[in-house]
Design a protein around this motif. Structure first.
Motif, PDB file in Angstrom:
ATOM      1  N   TRP A  69       0.857  -1.185   0.000  1.00 44.24           N
ATOM      2  CA  TRP A  69       0.000   0.000   0.000  1.00 44.24           C
ATOM      3  C   TRP A  69       0.894   1.236   0.000  1.00 44.24           C
ATOM      4  CZ3 TRP A  69       0.265   3.064   4.514  1.00 44.24           C
ATOM      5  CH2 TRP A  69       0.834   2.446   5.635  1.00 44.24           C
ATOM      6  N   LYS A  70       0.377   2.350  -0.548  1.00 48.50           N
ATOM      7  CA  LYS A  70       1.205   3.531  -0.770  1.00 48.50           C
ATOM      8  C   LYS A  70       0.941   4.657   0.211  1.00 48.50           C
ATOM      9  CE  LYS A  70       2.006   2.789  -5.712  1.00 48.50           C
ATOM     10  NZ  LYS A  70       1.902   3.385  -7.073  1.00 48.50           N
ATOM     11  N   THR A  71      -0.328   4.864   0.568  1.00 52.37           N
ATOM     12  CA  THR A  71      -0.655   5.945   1.497  1.00 52.37           C
ATOM     13  C   THR A  71      -1.765   5.477   2.435  1.00 52.37           C
ATOM     14  OG1 THR A  71      -2.394   6.927   0.101  1.00 52.37           O
ATOM     15  CG2 THR A  71      -0.125   7.695  -0.251  1.00 52.37           C
ATOM     16  N   HIS A 135       3.917  16.014   6.845  1.00 50.02           N
ATOM     17  CA  HIS A 135       3.584  15.390   5.561  1.00 50.02           C
ATOM     18  C   HIS A 135       2.379  14.456   5.688  1.00 50.02           C
ATOM     19  CE1 HIS A 135       7.142  16.878   3.334  1.00 50.02           C
ATOM     20  NE2 HIS A 135       7.699  16.876   4.531  1.00 50.02           N
ATOM     21  N   GLU A 140       0.589  11.677   2.219  1.00 55.05           N
ATOM     22  CA  GLU A 140       1.313  12.046   1.006  1.00 55.05           C
ATOM     23  C   GLU A 140       2.140  10.870   0.492  1.00 55.05           C
ATOM     24  OE1 GLU A 140       3.756  15.463   1.644  1.00 55.05           O
ATOM     25  OE2 GLU A 140       2.142  16.643   2.543  1.00 55.05           O
ATOM     26  N   ILE A 141       2.314  10.795  -0.830  1.00 57.42           N
ATOM     27  CA  ILE A 141       3.205   9.808  -1.421  1.00 57.42           C
ATOM     28  C   ILE A 141       4.622  10.086  -0.919  1.00 57.42           C
ATOM     29  CG2 ILE A 141       4.247   8.989  -3.578  1.00 57.42           C
ATOM     30  CD1 ILE A 141       1.465   7.992  -3.331  1.00 57.42           C
ATOM     31  N   PHE A 142       5.335   9.044  -0.556  1.00 55.65           N
ATOM     32  CA  PHE A 142       6.680   9.197   0.001  1.00 55.65           C
ATOM     33  C   PHE A 142       7.612   9.856  -1.011  1.00 55.65           C
ATOM     34  CE2 PHE A 142      10.999   7.478   0.743  1.00 55.65           C
ATOM     35  CZ  PHE A 142      11.204   8.009   2.010  1.00 55.65           C
ATOM     36  N   ASP A 143       8.330  10.864  -0.550  1.00 62.30           N
ATOM     37  CA  ASP A 143       9.290  11.605  -1.370  1.00 62.30           C
ATOM     38  C   ASP A 143      10.684  11.383  -0.786  1.00 62.30           C
ATOM     39  OD1 ASP A 143      10.961  13.486  -2.580  1.00 62.30           O
ATOM     40  OD2 ASP A 143       9.365  14.964  -2.788  1.00 62.30           O
ATOM     41  N   TYR A 263       3.508   4.242   6.830  1.00 66.00           N
ATOM     42  CA  TYR A 263       4.075   3.898   5.515  1.00 66.00           C
ATOM     43  C   TYR A 263       4.451   2.428   5.456  1.00 66.00           C
ATOM     44  CZ  TYR A 263       8.667   4.593   7.822  1.00 66.00           C
ATOM     45  OH  TYR A 263       9.743   4.533   8.660  1.00 66.00           O
TER      46      TYR A 263
END
Length: 266
Positions: A69-71, A135, A140-143, A263
């Motif tokens: 999973w992303k967020t 964040h 938020e999508i990990f940066d 995350y």
């Protein structure tokens, strides 16, 4: 949440004005009477349902049933925030560290200096919660670029229950290996941050070099554990916040998963 409550109120008003099909246009509409306790009851039911939904989601995350999973779900932002800065997260951390400590104390070490406990760093020893507060708690999508900027500040505080466990593990005579997905270029600031946070002794600090860039964390960490085993070490304990810290080849005799609903790292 305010938007959802206003939407619910608007829906109730619409139903009130539209339920009479045969109305007399020459008569004034009847006054709208909304019982406050009824509205509050419906709000409470909605809040309870949302809380159950987000609790179920977090359980599935910790049980590794939702990978990958992303967020975090947008509707669970408030839930995750309350969990992370409230008592729930702290109690869960204390529980994991306490159970790991009991296990460690009951182990009989070989005495040859080959019994190893592995610790991950991020969200295991050091907390990046100050970064994630800014964040969206994982919304938020990990940066990676922005995250590395945070790491370079060297300001991540210790996770206190993990620090207590860490010191106990050292006192019991285990070798301590730190195995992290951080890049080798962050080694000096990582050492500085760990030392400042109270983690002043370890036997090995293993980071990713350029050759391991792009590998899944579970592959990278499995390979490093394999090298430990080839060198004659026995991995008797492993603490990490990601399943990729714990699963794969050459696992620990027993592993301890710390909570992290913000995350997921494969």
């Amino acid at each position: 949440m305010l938007f959802l409550k206003l939407f619910l109120l608007f829906s109730l008003c619409s139903l009130t004005f539209s339920h009479d099909a045969d109305f007399n246009p020459h008569l004034l509409p009847r006054p709208l009477i909304i019982q406050p306790e009824d509205i509050e009851t419906q709000y409470e039911k909605f809040d309870d349902e949302l809380n159950l939904h987000c609790t179920s989601w977090r359980f599935s995350v910790e049980a590794n049933n939702l990978s990958p999973w992303k967020t975090i779900p947008e509707e669970c932002l408030g839930y995750v925030k309350e969990y992370m800065i409230g008592r729930g997260y702290k109690l869960d951390l204390e529980r994991v560290s306490s159970e790991a400590g009991v296990y460690a104390k009951n182990l009989e070490l070989s005495g040859d200096g080959k019994d190893v406990w592995i610790f991950d760093i991020d969200e295991t020893l050091l907390s990046n919660l100050p970064y994630y507060i800014e964040h969206g708690y994982g919304l938020e999508i990990f940066d990676p670029i922005e995250f590395d900027k945070w790491v370079q500040k060297g300001m991540a505080p210790a996770i206190e229950p993990s620090l207590k466990l860490y010191e106990n593990i050292l006192d019991l005579g285990f070798k301590v290996f730190l195995l992290t997905g951080r890049n080798e270029k962050l080694k000096s600031i990582t050492i500085e941050n760990l030392t400042k946070a109270g983690f002043r002794r370890w036997d090995k600090l293993i980071l990713r070099d350029s050759e391991q860039h792009g590998k899944l964390a579970v592959v990278f960490k499995s390979e490093k554990r394999g090298e430990m085993v080839e060198e004659g070490y026995r991995i008797v304990g492993n603490s990490g916040d990601q399943w990729s810290d714990l699963l794969g080849a050459d696992p620990s005799r027993r592993s301890f998963k710390l909570p992290n609903p913000m995350y997921y790292i494969p």
